[in-house]
Design a protein around this motif. Sequence first.
Motif, mmCIF file in Angstrom:
data_model
loop_
_atom_site.group_PDB
_atom_site.id
_atom_site.type_symbol
_atom_site.label_atom_id
_atom_site.label_comp_id
_atom_site.label_asym_id
_atom_site.label_seq_id
_atom_site.Cartn_x
_atom_site.Cartn_y
_atom_site.Cartn_z
ATOM 1 N N ASN A 1 0.776 -1.187 0.127
ATOM 2 C CA ASN A 1 -0.023 -0.100 0.032
ATOM 3 C C ASN A 1 0.749 1.145 -0.052
ATOM 4 N N GLY A 2 2.156 1.124 0.311
ATOM 5 C CA GLY A 2 3.105 2.366 -0.052
ATOM 6 C C GLY A 2 2.780 3.139 1.495
ATOM 7 N N GLU A 3 2.288 2.832 2.441
ATOM 8 C CA GLU A 3 1.796 3.367 3.869
ATOM 9 C C GLU A 3 2.373 2.660 4.692
ATOM 10 N N ASP A 4 2.773 3.388 5.999
ATOM 11 C CA ASP A 4 3.226 2.513 7.309
ATOM 12 C C ASP A 4 2.166 2.851 8.271
ATOM 13 N N VAL A 5 0.919 2.303 7.922
ATOM 14 C CA VAL A 5 -0.218 2.516 8.705
ATOM 15 C C VAL A 5 0.054 1.671 10.150
ATOM 16 N N ALA A 6 0.665 0.683 10.357
ATOM 17 C CA ALA A 6 1.124 -0.050 11.655
ATOM 18 C C ALA A 6 1.906 0.906 12.572
ATOM 19 N N GLU A 7 2.947 1.488 11.836
ATOM 20 C CA GLU A 7 3.737 2.496 12.691
ATOM 21 C C GLU A 7 3.107 3.790 12.921
ATOM 22 N N GLU A 8 2.484 4.129 12.158
ATOM 23 C CA GLU A 8 1.590 5.519 12.428
ATOM 24 C C GLU A 8 0.775 5.387 13.879
ATOM 25 N N VAL A 9 0.245 4.073 13.719
ATOM 26 C CA VAL A 9 -0.827 3.932 14.755
ATOM 27 C C VAL A 9 0.174 4.132 16.068
ATOM 28 N N TYR A 10 1.079 3.304 15.953
ATOM 29 C CA TYR A 10 1.838 3.246 17.273
ATOM 30 C C TYR A 10 2.511 4.560 17.831
ATOM 31 N N LEU A 11 2.922 5.327 16.600
ATOM 32 C CA LEU A 11 3.403 6.559 16.759
ATOM 33 C C LEU A 11 2.504 7.761 17.304
ATOM 34 N N ASP A 12 1.045 7.412 16.950
ATOM 35 C CA ASP A 12 0.083 8.387 17.216
ATOM 36 C C ASP A 12 -0.259 8.055 18.863
ATOM 37 N N ILE A 13 -0.036 7.063 19.253
ATOM 38 C CA ILE A 13 -0.306 6.495 20.609
ATOM 39 C C ILE A 13 0.938 7.105 21.639
ATOM 40 N N LEU A 14 2.189 6.883 21.077
ATOM 41 C CA LEU A 14 3.149 7.482 21.786
ATOM 42 C C LEU A 14 3.392 9.020 21.897
ATOM 43 N N ASN A 15 2.894 9.583 20.791
ATOM 44 C CA ASN A 15 2.976 11.223 20.664
ATOM 45 C C ASN A 15 1.993 11.923 21.505
ATOM 46 N N LYS A 16 0.699 11.286 21.880
ATOM 47 C CA LYS A 16 -0.520 11.792 22.435
ATOM 48 C C LYS A 16 -0.504 11.400 23.909
ATOM 49 N N ALA A 17 0.214 10.350 24.134
ATOM 50 C CA ALA A 17 0.258 9.836 25.561
ATOM 51 C C ALA A 17 0.612 10.859 26.440
ATOM 52 N N ARG A 18 -0.243 11.067 27.609
ATOM 53 C CA ARG A 18 -0.087 12.156 28.794
ATOM 54 C C ARG A 18 0.328 11.327 30.059
#
Length: 556
Positions: free
Chosen positions: A387-404
């Motif tokens: 698919n040319g996208e790193d969907v799995a990585e982006e989901v994990y990064l989204d969790i890490l970057n928004k965690a409080r």
Amino acid sequence: MDSLDENKVKKSEYFKNKAVKAKDNGLRAIFKLIFSRIMLTVIIMLGQIYLLFVLLERMNAANAKWWLYFFNICAALCVIVIINSKENPAFKLMWMLPLSVTPVFGVILYVFITANPVRFGQSKGLKKRIGETAPYLKMPDELKTKMRDEQVPISDLSYYIEHVNHLPAYTNTEVKFFPDGQSKIDDLLVEIEKAEQYIFMEYFIINKGYVWDTVLEALKKKAAEGVEIRLMYDGFNSMVALPPRYTKKLAEYGIKARVFSPVRPFLSSHQNYRDHRKIVVIDGKVAYNGGINLADEYINLKERFGYWKDTAVKLRGDAVKSFTAMFLQMWGMFTTEVEDYDKYLLDFATEQTKDATTDQIAEKNVDTWAKADSLGYVIPYNDDPCNGEDVAEEVYLDILNKARDYVWIMTPYLIPENEIITGLCFAAQRGVDVRIIMPHIPDKKIVFDVAHTYYTQLIEAGVRIFEFTPGFVHAKMFVSDDCKAVVGSINLDFRSLYEHFECATFIYNNPVVEDVKKDFIDTFDKCQEFYKGDYKKLPLFNRICGKVCRLFGPLL
């Protein structure tokens, strides 16, 4: 007697019969290995590698000077292409060494890996099926409005997955968490017994033994009753764990079976891309997802690396539709058969409201949103090398970057690329409690040695790393801030994030998040923390091996 008690009785009888039939000795096992498909495939492929080197040697002997000039120019062109590509920096770095040190071998290897017509065929077939299922997977406008008006924190992630992955967010989905393989398999057998229309199963590993024999008997029974059974499993698994032409045997039972990308005894880079997903869909009502395959070690009937820790989830409700679509997309990737998507993906509940009055629809919507508020949101998603996208990585990064508050991770492999490392370190440096649970007894020692090379950098940034002392962790999970969780098949390594066909379930504000968190807490009690100084206590050979092999992390 209920189904669980019946399963216990069947298990006892199975092992009694197994003990009677167990007559294989060591010599017979060696004989079977020598004449197995694995050995034949290895011998043929080694022969091809030998012929390749002979060809290179003769080319050099014929006119070494001009061949060297030619391959040096080709190597320079390859470097230019690689630098300007969208590939991950780690992949680019990995290619620089063979291209600069051994241009002849490096150029041939690069062309061999990247010129992959089978992968192009996979991509074309999958995109076609995704396009066919897309009309059935649109998020209702009222749900989009609700998420926007209420400023739901995951609305941007939902938008990304829907537009890139073509899979929407859902409400009205109950989720059940299984903290071990035994509970998942027991539950699966109960749901198989209830099946009335169809059962779809997709697994990376199916290995003959108690688990598969028991599931197979249940499937044979349902097939005899007229239930449609489809089974897909990975080709690497079929070469290692199942008999030749096993799909024909299953067809005799009334089970339609397909092998994803069978391993052929010929050098081909497409064999690097495996179907690592674990999906079960029953009647469009229930779906399973997680890390648990159909083999005895997953329920600890066979001990390989100490206690085997794994997890899964069961969905019941609207979100099941996405897993149904995922299965049908993969099933139809290599065929021109026309699929009756209406039969499996049509929203019959919506069809039934066409003749309802406005008041009836309004009353139904009120009940629906009330239930939705209590169950939160569920987003099944997948990722693949096409698919040319790193969907799995982006989901994990989204969790890490928004965690409080915290992000806790469970993974069997830790070979992250730079963005994941940055996300982990930055979250910890912001004061987020970042913890990673790894195995203490690995299944792949070289991969474990490479994982250890990342520990020091992560620990210095404030990430806490724990190793599960009873044995091997195979679960792939995230949990964060008491509201988010991911359970699926996606590891924190290059293969899962970039090369395999994968899937997972993202969960937000569903009661099951508390169950996932509790499992982490229970697992921490069985772990020992790895400190910075512990790395120097590891054997020198393992530390050197890890650092050398880290360069080839994208291949591990």
